[in-house]
Enzyme design. Structure first.
Site, PDB file in Angstrom:
ATOM      1  N   TYR A 153       8.084 -12.518 -14.202  1.00  0.00           N
ATOM      2  CA  TYR A 153       7.771 -11.460 -13.219  1.00  0.00           C
ATOM      3  C   TYR A 153       8.276 -10.098 -13.708  1.00  0.00           C
ATOM      4  O   TYR A 153       7.731  -9.055 -13.346  1.00  0.00           O
ATOM      5  CB  TYR A 153       8.383 -11.835 -11.864  1.00  0.00           C
ATOM      6  CG  TYR A 153       7.688 -11.206 -10.670  1.00  0.00           C
ATOM      7  CD1 TYR A 153       6.306 -11.260 -10.508  1.00  0.00           C
ATOM      8  CD2 TYR A 153       8.430 -10.566  -9.689  1.00  0.00           C
ATOM      9  CE1 TYR A 153       5.687 -10.696  -9.402  1.00  0.00           C
ATOM     10  CE2 TYR A 153       7.819 -10.004  -8.575  1.00  0.00           C
ATOM     11  CZ  TYR A 153       6.446 -10.069  -8.444  1.00  0.00           C
ATOM     12  OH  TYR A 153       5.840  -9.501  -7.351  1.00  0.00           O
ATOM     13  N   LYS A 160       9.761  -4.635  -7.128  1.00  0.00           N
ATOM     14  CA  LYS A 160       9.937  -5.223  -5.788  1.00  0.00           C
ATOM     15  C   LYS A 160      11.363  -4.982  -5.276  1.00  0.00           C
ATOM     16  O   LYS A 160      11.553  -4.794  -4.065  1.00  0.00           O
ATOM     17  CB  LYS A 160       9.608  -6.715  -5.800  1.00  0.00           C
ATOM     18  CG  LYS A 160       8.129  -7.033  -5.976  1.00  0.00           C
ATOM     19  CD  LYS A 160       7.267  -6.418  -4.887  1.00  0.00           C
ATOM     20  CE  LYS A 160       5.834  -6.932  -4.917  1.00  0.00           C
ATOM     21  NZ  LYS A 160       4.937  -6.135  -4.063  1.00  0.00           N
TER      22      LYS A 160
HETATM   23  N1  LIG Z   1      -0.064 -13.090  -4.826  1.00  0.00           N
HETATM   24  C1  LIG Z   1       1.241 -13.337  -4.774  1.00  0.00           C
HETATM   25  O1  LIG Z   1       1.724 -14.344  -5.302  1.00  0.00           O
HETATM   26  C2  LIG Z   1       2.137 -12.385  -4.033  1.00  0.00           C
HETATM   27  C3  LIG Z   1       3.376 -12.839  -3.562  1.00  0.00           C
HETATM   28  C4  LIG Z   1       4.219 -11.939  -2.899  1.00  0.00           C
HETATM   29  C5  LIG Z   1       3.813 -10.631  -2.725  1.00  0.00           C
HETATM   30  N2  LIG Z   1       2.598 -10.213  -3.203  1.00  0.00           N
HETATM   31  C6  LIG Z   1       2.206  -8.823  -3.007  1.00  0.00           C
HETATM   32  O2  LIG Z   1       1.122  -8.753  -2.127  1.00  0.00           O
HETATM   33  C7  LIG Z   1       0.468  -7.507  -2.323  1.00  0.00           C
HETATM   34  C8  LIG Z   1      -1.031  -7.745  -2.401  1.00  0.00           C
HETATM   35  O3  LIG Z   1      -1.356  -8.469  -3.563  1.00  0.00           O
HETATM   36  P1  LIG Z   1      -2.334  -9.732  -3.560  1.00  0.00           P
HETATM   37  O4  LIG Z   1      -1.546 -10.852  -4.096  1.00  0.00           O
HETATM   38  O5  LIG Z   1      -3.039  -9.870  -2.277  1.00  0.00           O
HETATM   39  O6  LIG Z   1      -3.343  -9.374  -4.738  1.00  0.00           O
HETATM   40  P2  LIG Z   1      -4.685  -8.493  -4.774  1.00  0.00           P
HETATM   41  O7  LIG Z   1      -4.989  -8.349  -6.218  1.00  0.00           O
HETATM   42  O8  LIG Z   1      -5.720  -9.097  -3.906  1.00  0.00           O
HETATM   43  O9  LIG Z   1      -4.225  -7.109  -4.144  1.00  0.00           O
HETATM   44  C9  LIG Z   1      -3.563  -6.105  -4.877  1.00  0.00           C
HETATM   45  C10 LIG Z   1      -4.177  -4.808  -4.426  1.00  0.00           C
HETATM   46  O10 LIG Z   1      -3.516  -3.682  -5.006  1.00  0.00           O
HETATM   47  C11 LIG Z   1      -4.531  -2.704  -5.157  1.00  0.00           C
HETATM   48  N3  LIG Z   1      -4.133  -1.625  -6.064  1.00  0.00           N
HETATM   49  C12 LIG Z   1      -3.771  -1.719  -7.367  1.00  0.00           C
HETATM   50  N4  LIG Z   1      -3.539  -0.478  -7.864  1.00  0.00           N
HETATM   51  C13 LIG Z   1      -3.754   0.397  -6.833  1.00  0.00           C
HETATM   52  C14 LIG Z   1      -3.684   1.815  -6.708  1.00  0.00           C
HETATM   53  N5  LIG Z   1      -3.366   2.605  -7.750  1.00  0.00           N
HETATM   54  N6  LIG Z   1      -3.973   2.374  -5.507  1.00  0.00           N
HETATM   55  C15 LIG Z   1      -4.308   1.616  -4.445  1.00  0.00           C
HETATM   56  N7  LIG Z   1      -4.394   0.258  -4.505  1.00  0.00           N
HETATM   57  C16 LIG Z   1      -4.128  -0.324  -5.696  1.00  0.00           C
HETATM   58  C17 LIG Z   1      -5.720  -3.490  -5.686  1.00  0.00           C
HETATM   59  O11 LIG Z   1      -6.931  -2.769  -5.549  1.00  0.00           O
HETATM   60  C18 LIG Z   1      -5.666  -4.714  -4.796  1.00  0.00           C
HETATM   61  O12 LIG Z   1      -6.446  -4.529  -3.632  1.00  0.00           O
HETATM   62  C19 LIG Z   1       1.088  -6.895  -3.583  1.00  0.00           C
HETATM   63  O13 LIG Z   1       2.083  -5.978  -3.210  1.00  0.00           O
HETATM   64  C20 LIG Z   1       1.714  -8.104  -4.240  1.00  0.00           C
HETATM   65  O14 LIG Z   1       2.772  -7.756  -5.110  1.00  0.00           O
HETATM   66  C21 LIG Z   1       1.746 -11.072  -3.832  1.00  0.00           C
END
Ligand SMILES: NC(=O)c1ccc[n+]([C@@H]2O[C@H](COP(=O)([O-])OP(=O)(O)OC[C@H]3O[C@@H](n4cnc5c(N)ncnc54)[C@H](O)[C@@H]3O)[C@@H](O)[C@H]2O)c1
Length: 254
Positions: A153, A160
């Site tokens: 990570y 984070k």
């Molecule tokens: N998937 C996991 O395992 C997980 C676990 C914990 C937390 N998260 C967090 O959840 C959140 C959403 O991620 P996800 O897993 O749904 O994946 P996802 O890829 O569906 O969503 C990530 C989003 O970030 C957006 N993004 C990237 N660069 C950007 C920018 N410059 N301006 C605006 N938007 C931008 C993308 O367009 C996308 O919609 C993130 O913060 C991620 O770190 C994810």
């Protein structure tokens, strides 16, 4: 009666229907909210995904690295709703060199991109929405437990950790305006963001085994339910908090 009846919610971060944000938008509508979405880059894709929601939702362009997008956000959202009661930050990005075990060699340029998009933007988004939150409200962000150094990570973990801290400072500074700021620390989910992490399989293999409640890597609903709950009136005195939605892994040693 839904727990978000009458509330106006801005949801960022919908990319595919596997996005955590898609589940949040869907559940928020099912619970009575009016939802406005923002999308980054591939807007026609986001609009196509938005058509799968129970009700139509406008999609506005937002690149959190673009100052003009942020400066005009409140006015553009204001064309669809007369205020906001909730804002969801579901945005994360780190260049490939900042992930996957290359921690010692990542350049500042790449680290700064990760921090700009994944950490600083939590503050930028909240501040951009303030003109629409005169009656208070809730800001919720998506976190991945940053108390430990995880495999692969890397700098996203540092981002984070910064997000967790920024959330507490935002809670401090926005409390007087009746705005609550909280994070949902989700376990690993198979989204586009996750697939872009080289070696993400390490999480996939171990998490369901470690979680006391078990863990479904393709079910974004538990994390989305927590986001919706935090934006409801059922957490009126909670701010600066991190709610873990990870099957319980954070509580277990080894
Ligand atoms: N998937 C996991 O395992 C997980 C676990 C914990 C937390 N998260 C967090 O959840 C959140 C959403 O991620 P996800 O897993 O749904 O994946 P996802 O890829 O569906 O969503 C990530 C989003 O970030 C957006 N993004 C990237 N660069 C950007 C920018 N410059 N301006 C605006 N938007 C931008 C993308 O367009 C996308 O919609 C993130 O913060 C991620 O770190 C994810």
């Amino acid at each position: 009666m839904g727990i978000l009846d009458g509330k106006r919610i801005l949801v960022t971060g919908v990319l595919t229907d596997a996005s955590i944000a898609f589940s949040v938008a869907k559940l928020a509508q099912e619970e009575g909210a009016t939802v406005v979405l923002t999308g980054f880059g591939r807007l026609s894709l986001v609009e196509r995904i938005a058509r799968r929601l129970p009700q139509p939702a406008p999609v506005l362009e937002l690149d959190v690295q673009n100052t003009e997008h942020l400066d005009t956000l409140a006015a553009r959202v204001g064309e669809h709703v007369d205020g906001l009661d909730g804002v969801v930050h579901s945005i994360g990005f780190a260049p490939q060199t900042a992930l996957g075990g290359n921690f010692l060699n990542t350049t500042w340029e790449d680290v700064s991109t990760a921090l700009h998009v994944s950490t600083y933007s939590f503050k930028s988004l909240a501040v951009a929405c303030l003109p629409l939150m005169k009656e208070g409200g809730a800001v919720v962000g998506l976190d991945f437990d940053a108390t430990k150094a995880w495999p692969v990570y890397d700098w996203m973990g540092v981002a984070k950790a910064g997000l967790e801290s920024a959330s507490r400072y935002l809670a401090r500074d926005l409390g007087k305006q009746g705005i609550r700021v909280n994070l949902v620390a989700a376990g690993p989910l198979r989204t586009m963001a996750a697939k872009s992490i080289p070696g993400f399989k390490e999480f996939e293999d171990s998490w369901p085994e470690k979680a006391p409640l078990g863990w479904d890597l393709s079910d974004t609903v538990p994390a989305a339910k927590a986001c919706v709950a935090l934006m409801s009136d059922w957490f009126p005195a909670t701010t600066g908090e991190i709610v873990h939605v990870d099957g319980g892994v954070h509580a277990i040693g080894a």
